[in-house]
Scaffold this motif. Structure first.
Motif, PDB file in Angstrom:
ATOM      1  N   ARG A  20       6.533 -14.210 -12.611  1.00 53.26           N
ATOM      2  CA  ARG A  20       4.833 -13.453 -12.708  1.00 53.26           C
ATOM      3  C   ARG A  20       4.382 -13.187 -11.292  1.00 53.26           C
ATOM      4  O   ARG A  20       3.775 -12.244 -10.407  1.00 53.26           O
ATOM      5  CB  ARG A  20       4.239 -13.857 -13.681  1.00 53.26           C
ATOM      6  CG  ARG A  20       2.624 -12.873 -14.111  1.00 53.26           C
ATOM      7  CD  ARG A  20       1.560 -13.091 -14.649  1.00 53.26           C
ATOM      8  NE  ARG A  20       2.611 -12.693 -16.585  1.00 53.26           N
ATOM      9  CZ  ARG A  20       2.060 -13.389 -17.329  1.00 53.26           C
ATOM     10  NH1 ARG A  20       0.889 -13.841 -17.523  1.00 53.26           N
ATOM     11  NH2 ARG A  20       2.996 -13.315 -18.461  1.00 53.26           N
ATOM     12  N   ALA A  21       4.504 -14.388 -11.046  1.00 48.73           N
ATOM     13  CA  ALA A  21       3.870 -14.987  -9.475  1.00 48.73           C
ATOM     14  C   ALA A  21       3.920 -14.227  -7.992  1.00 48.73           C
ATOM     15  O   ALA A  21       3.998 -13.473  -7.523  1.00 48.73           O
ATOM     16  CB  ALA A  21       4.050 -16.601  -8.799  1.00 48.73           C
ATOM     17  N   ASP A  22       5.511 -13.419  -8.325  1.00 47.44           N
ATOM     18  CA  ASP A  22       6.553 -12.876  -6.977  1.00 47.44           C
ATOM     19  C   ASP A  22       6.553 -11.631  -7.328  1.00 47.44           C
ATOM     20  O   ASP A  22       5.812 -10.719  -6.187  1.00 47.44           O
ATOM     21  CB  ASP A  22       8.076 -12.995  -7.512  1.00 47.44           C
ATOM     22  CG  ASP A  22       8.421 -14.309  -7.459  1.00 47.44           C
ATOM     23  OD1 ASP A  22       8.054 -15.077  -6.252  1.00 47.44           O
ATOM     24  OD2 ASP A  22       9.371 -15.248  -7.545  1.00 47.44           O
ATOM     25  N   ARG A  23       6.047 -10.788  -8.370  1.00 49.61           N
ATOM     26  CA  ARG A  23       5.605  -9.330  -8.756  1.00 49.61           C
ATOM     27  C   ARG A  23       4.132  -9.082  -8.493  1.00 49.61           C
ATOM     28  O   ARG A  23       3.861  -7.979  -7.969  1.00 49.61           O
ATOM     29  CB  ARG A  23       5.730  -9.185 -10.812  1.00 49.61           C
ATOM     30  CG  ARG A  23       7.134  -9.097 -10.509  1.00 49.61           C
ATOM     31  CD  ARG A  23       7.291  -8.466 -11.842  1.00 49.61           C
ATOM     32  NE  ARG A  23       6.910  -8.916 -12.916  1.00 49.61           N
ATOM     33  CZ  ARG A  23       7.354  -9.845 -13.781  1.00 49.61           C
ATOM     34  NH1 ARG A  23       8.771 -10.791 -13.893  1.00 49.61           N
ATOM     35  NH2 ARG A  23       6.973 -10.259 -15.093  1.00 49.61           N
ATOM     36  N   ALA A  24       3.603 -10.256  -8.225  1.00 49.12           N
ATOM     37  CA  ALA A  24       1.845 -10.191  -8.282  1.00 49.12           C
ATOM     38  C   ALA A  24       1.648 -10.087  -6.551  1.00 49.12           C
ATOM     39  O   ALA A  24       1.055  -9.516  -5.914  1.00 49.12           O
ATOM     40  CB  ALA A  24       1.116 -11.322  -8.694  1.00 49.12           C
ATOM     41  N   ALA A  25       2.516 -10.827  -5.763  1.00 48.87           N
ATOM     42  CA  ALA A  25       2.460 -11.061  -4.885  1.00 48.87           C
ATOM     43  C   ALA A  25       3.465  -9.809  -4.400  1.00 48.87           C
ATOM     44  O   ALA A  25       2.715  -9.182  -2.976  1.00 48.87           O
ATOM     45  CB  ALA A  25       4.151 -12.138  -4.059  1.00 48.87           C
ATOM     46  N   ALA A  26       4.459  -9.205  -4.790  1.00 44.27           N
ATOM     47  CA  ALA A  26       4.786  -7.899  -4.219  1.00 44.27           C
ATOM     48  C   ALA A  26       3.632  -6.854  -4.174  1.00 44.27           C
ATOM     49  O   ALA A  26       3.657  -6.110  -3.717  1.00 44.27           O
ATOM     50  CB  ALA A  26       6.151  -7.793  -4.766  1.00 44.27           C
ATOM     51  N   ASP A  27       3.004  -6.929  -5.756  1.00 42.50           N
ATOM     52  CA  ASP A  27       2.394  -5.547  -5.878  1.00 42.50           C
ATOM     53  C   ASP A  27       1.245  -6.172  -5.000  1.00 42.50           C
ATOM     54  O   ASP A  27       0.503  -4.873  -3.994  1.00 42.50           O
ATOM     55  CB  ASP A  27       1.188  -5.572  -7.338  1.00 42.50           C
ATOM     56  CG  ASP A  27       2.977  -5.527  -7.874  1.00 42.50           C
ATOM     57  OD1 ASP A  27       3.637  -4.793  -7.764  1.00 42.50           O
ATOM     58  OD2 ASP A  27       2.534  -5.781  -9.749  1.00 42.50           O
ATOM     59  N   ALA A  28       0.274  -6.899  -4.764  1.00 40.29           N
ATOM     60  CA  ALA A  28      -0.598  -7.328  -3.477  1.00 40.29           C
ATOM     61  C   ALA A  28       0.119  -6.818  -1.751  1.00 40.29           C
ATOM     62  O   ALA A  28      -0.558  -6.745  -1.415  1.00 40.29           O
ATOM     63  CB  ALA A  28      -1.072  -8.300  -3.580  1.00 40.29           C
ATOM     64  N   ALA A  29       1.314  -6.969  -1.514  1.00 40.93           N
ATOM     65  CA  ALA A  29       1.820  -6.353  -0.080  1.00 40.93           C
ATOM     66  C   ALA A  29       1.171  -5.028  -0.373  1.00 40.93           C
ATOM     67  O   ALA A  29       1.481  -4.531   0.226  1.00 40.93           O
ATOM     68  CB  ALA A  29       3.660  -7.212   0.033  1.00 40.93           C
ATOM     69  N   ARG A  30       2.077  -4.127  -1.670  1.00 41.08           N
ATOM     70  CA  ARG A  30       2.093  -3.001  -1.738  1.00 41.08           C
ATOM     71  C   ARG A  30       0.269  -2.084  -1.405  1.00 41.08           C
ATOM     72  O   ARG A  30       0.575  -1.422  -0.649  1.00 41.08           O
ATOM     73  CB  ARG A  30       2.699  -2.619  -2.961  1.00 41.08           C
ATOM     74  CG  ARG A  30       3.520  -1.020  -2.666  1.00 41.08           C
ATOM     75  CD  ARG A  30       4.232  -0.439  -4.094  1.00 41.08           C
ATOM     76  NE  ARG A  30       4.055  -0.691  -5.293  1.00 41.08           N
ATOM     77  CZ  ARG A  30       4.124  -0.074  -6.385  1.00 41.08           C
ATOM     78  NH1 ARG A  30       5.118   1.168  -6.190  1.00 41.08           N
ATOM     79  NH2 ARG A  30       3.830   0.004  -7.294  1.00 41.08           N
ATOM     80  N   ASN A  31      -0.111  -3.352  -2.447  1.00 41.08           N
ATOM     81  CA  ASN A  31      -0.872  -2.289  -2.527  1.00 41.08           C
ATOM     82  C   ASN A  31      -1.813  -2.717  -0.758  1.00 41.08           C
ATOM     83  O   ASN A  31      -2.699  -1.234  -0.314  1.00 41.08           O
ATOM     84  CB  ASN A  31      -2.183  -3.566  -3.439  1.00 41.08           C
ATOM     85  CG  ASN A  31      -3.720  -3.114  -3.046  1.00 41.08           C
ATOM     86  OD1 ASN A  31      -4.563  -1.910  -3.572  1.00 41.08           O
ATOM     87  ND2 ASN A  31      -4.773  -3.538  -2.289  1.00 41.08           N
ATOM     88  N   ALA A  32      -1.093  -3.498  -0.607  1.00 45.02           N
ATOM     89  CA  ALA A  32      -2.506  -3.697   1.698  1.00 45.02           C
ATOM     90  C   ALA A  32      -0.967  -2.558   2.485  1.00 45.02           C
ATOM     91  O   ALA A  32      -2.559  -2.246   3.253  1.00 45.02           O
ATOM     92  CB  ALA A  32      -1.924  -5.365   2.196  1.00 45.02           C
ATOM     93  N   HIS A  33      -0.384  -2.542   1.912  1.00 44.67           N
ATOM     94  CA  HIS A  33       0.168  -1.383   2.969  1.00 44.67           C
ATOM     95  C   HIS A  33      -0.884   0.005   2.242  1.00 44.67           C
ATOM     96  O   HIS A  33      -0.557   0.794   3.664  1.00 44.67           O
ATOM     97  CB  HIS A  33       1.404  -1.119   2.365  1.00 44.67           C
ATOM     98  CG  HIS A  33       2.356  -0.585   3.743  1.00 44.67           C
ATOM     99  ND1 HIS A  33       3.652  -0.372   3.017  1.00 44.67           N
ATOM    100  CD2 HIS A  33       1.893  -0.370   4.663  1.00 44.67           C
ATOM    101  CE1 HIS A  33       3.964   0.384   3.906  1.00 44.67           C
ATOM    102  NE2 HIS A  33       3.287   0.691   4.865  1.00 44.67           N
ATOM    103  N   ALA A  34      -0.422   0.291   1.113  1.00 46.46           N
ATOM    104  CA  ALA A  34      -0.954   1.336   1.065  1.00 46.46           C
ATOM    105  C   ALA A  34      -1.990   1.464   1.517  1.00 46.46           C
ATOM    106  O   ALA A  34      -3.335   2.456   2.111  1.00 46.46           O
ATOM    107  CB  ALA A  34      -1.377   1.468  -0.671  1.00 46.46           C
ATOM    108  N   ILE A  35      -3.624   0.301   1.592  1.00 50.25           N
ATOM    109  CA  ILE A  35      -5.016  -0.129   1.732  1.00 50.25           C
ATOM    110  C   ILE A  35      -5.001   1.082   3.315  1.00 50.25           C
ATOM    111  O   ILE A  35      -5.435   1.555   3.951  1.00 50.25           O
ATOM    112  CB  ILE A  35      -5.767  -0.772   1.904  1.00 50.25           C
ATOM    113  CG1 ILE A  35      -5.975  -1.316   0.185  1.00 50.25           C
ATOM    114  CG2 ILE A  35      -6.747  -0.779   2.335  1.00 50.25           C
ATOM    115  CD1 ILE A  35      -6.820   0.208  -0.668  1.00 50.25           C
ATOM    116  N   ALA A  36      -3.887   0.095   4.024  1.00 49.26           N
ATOM    117  CA  ALA A  36      -3.068   0.379   5.493  1.00 49.26           C
ATOM    118  C   ALA A  36      -3.294   1.625   5.864  1.00 49.26           C
ATOM    119  O   ALA A  36      -4.014   2.476   7.452  1.00 49.26           O
ATOM    120  CB  ALA A  36      -2.656  -0.461   6.063  1.00 49.26           C
ATOM    121  N   LEU A  37      -2.342   2.284   5.191  1.00 50.19           N
ATOM    122  CA  LEU A  37      -2.018   4.014   5.782  1.00 50.19           C
ATOM    123  C   LEU A  37      -3.034   5.259   5.501  1.00 50.19           C
ATOM    124  O   LEU A  37      -3.305   5.845   5.707  1.00 50.19           O
ATOM    125  CB  LEU A  37      -1.106   4.856   4.340  1.00 50.19           C
ATOM    126  CG  LEU A  37       0.314   3.957   4.751  1.00 50.19           C
ATOM    127  CD1 LEU A  37       1.508   3.816   3.741  1.00 50.19           C
ATOM    128  CD2 LEU A  37       1.281   3.907   5.941  1.00 50.19           C
TER     129      LEU A  37
END
Length: 280
Positions: A20-37
């Motif tokens: 779960r921790a790895d998935r949460a990290a991946a989701d956070a990275a994807r969210n940060a990338h989307a916010i930047a876009l």
């Protein structure tokens, strides 16, 4: 529906294997990338904004498809629900304001679900139940899917009602409402019957009151040609359902006489009815 376009596809965030921790990290990275876009989209011209929005939509198509699966009732609904979910995702991406929140998924999920619910409420009912039942019936599949995973079996109506925080009777009625979302052709063969026997053949035939009244008046005119004794015999035979032997005892004649009288009476009634139909 917006189809993935390699030219607009953003580099996906790396998904590390693990729990779960790895998935949460991946989701956070994807969210940060989307916010930047999306932040870049606010500074871009209309064409550039549209391209950046599409890149975000493409990255989150899996989210839209996952929500669409929750509300699917029939397999044939799948493609339509995915398309509606993608429209909801596109609307969420366009409306998202990072000044009011920094989690795109938290904003997109209710927007996508709301788009699907509106679509199901407005277009998918052959027979429309009251609105509160429509909305509750749309919620049931998603809750049922979650409970099936948790319980390892199909949930009972009482368990659905507990999760939905609604009265048991109301949830039971909402579950039954799903049958109103699709119609069955009257030409459908009856299960276990012959191929030429359909549902239409099993429906009871109800004569309209107008037809019954018209028939009664026609018969009344035809029986005017009979004597009082003949009308009595007709009443005993066809209204009181007596046998010829019972009529014979009632009238004080032989069964053979009753048989001959009935044959004569029916012949005259047929002639009178045929004349009546010809005049009509």
């Amino acid at each position: 529906m917006l189809a993935p376009n390699p030219a607009f596809a953003a580099s996906p965030a790396p998904v590390a294997p693990g729990g779960r921790a790895d998935r949460a990290a991946a989701d956070a990275a994807r969210n940060a990338h989307a916010i930047a876009l999306l932040a870049a989209a606010r500074r871009a011209d209309p064409a550039g904004r549209r391209r950046l929005h599409q890149r975000v939509v493409v990255e989150y198509l899996d989210l839209a498809h996952s929500i669409a699966r929750r509300y699917r009732v029939r397999q044939q609904d799948a493609a339509d629900l995915r398309q509606v979910a993608c429209i909801g995702l596109a609307k969420a991406v366009e409306r998202f304001d990072s000044d009011l929140g920094d989690d795109l998924v938290s904003f997109a999920v209710p927007t996508i679900a709301g788009e699907i619910k509106q679509y199901l409420r407005d277009t998918s009912w052959f027979v429309r139940p009251p609105r509160r039942l429509q909305e509750l019936a749309i919620e049931v599949p998603a809750v049922r899917e979650v409970l099936e995973h948790e319980l390892g079996r199909a949930p009972r109506v009482a368990e659905l009602a507990e999760v939905l925080h609604r009265p048991l009777a109301l949830v039971a009625e909402a579950v039954q409402c799903h049958s109103a979302r699709q119609a069955i052709s009257l030409h459908t063969p009856i299960p276990g019957g012959s191929d030429d026997l359909t549902l239409a053949d099993s429906l009871p035939y109800r004569e309209s009151e107008y037809a019954r009244t018209d028939l009664a008046l026609t018969l009344e005119r035809a029986t005017r040609t009979l004597t009082s004794e003949e009308r009595r015999i007709v009443r005993l035979r066809f209204e009181e359902q007596l046998t010829q032997s019972e009529i014979a005892l009632e009238c004080g004649v032989s069964q053979m006489q009753v048989s001959r009288l009935l044959a004569s009476i029916l012949q005259r009634l047929r002639a009178a009815l045929n004349t009546d139909v010809a005049r009509a």
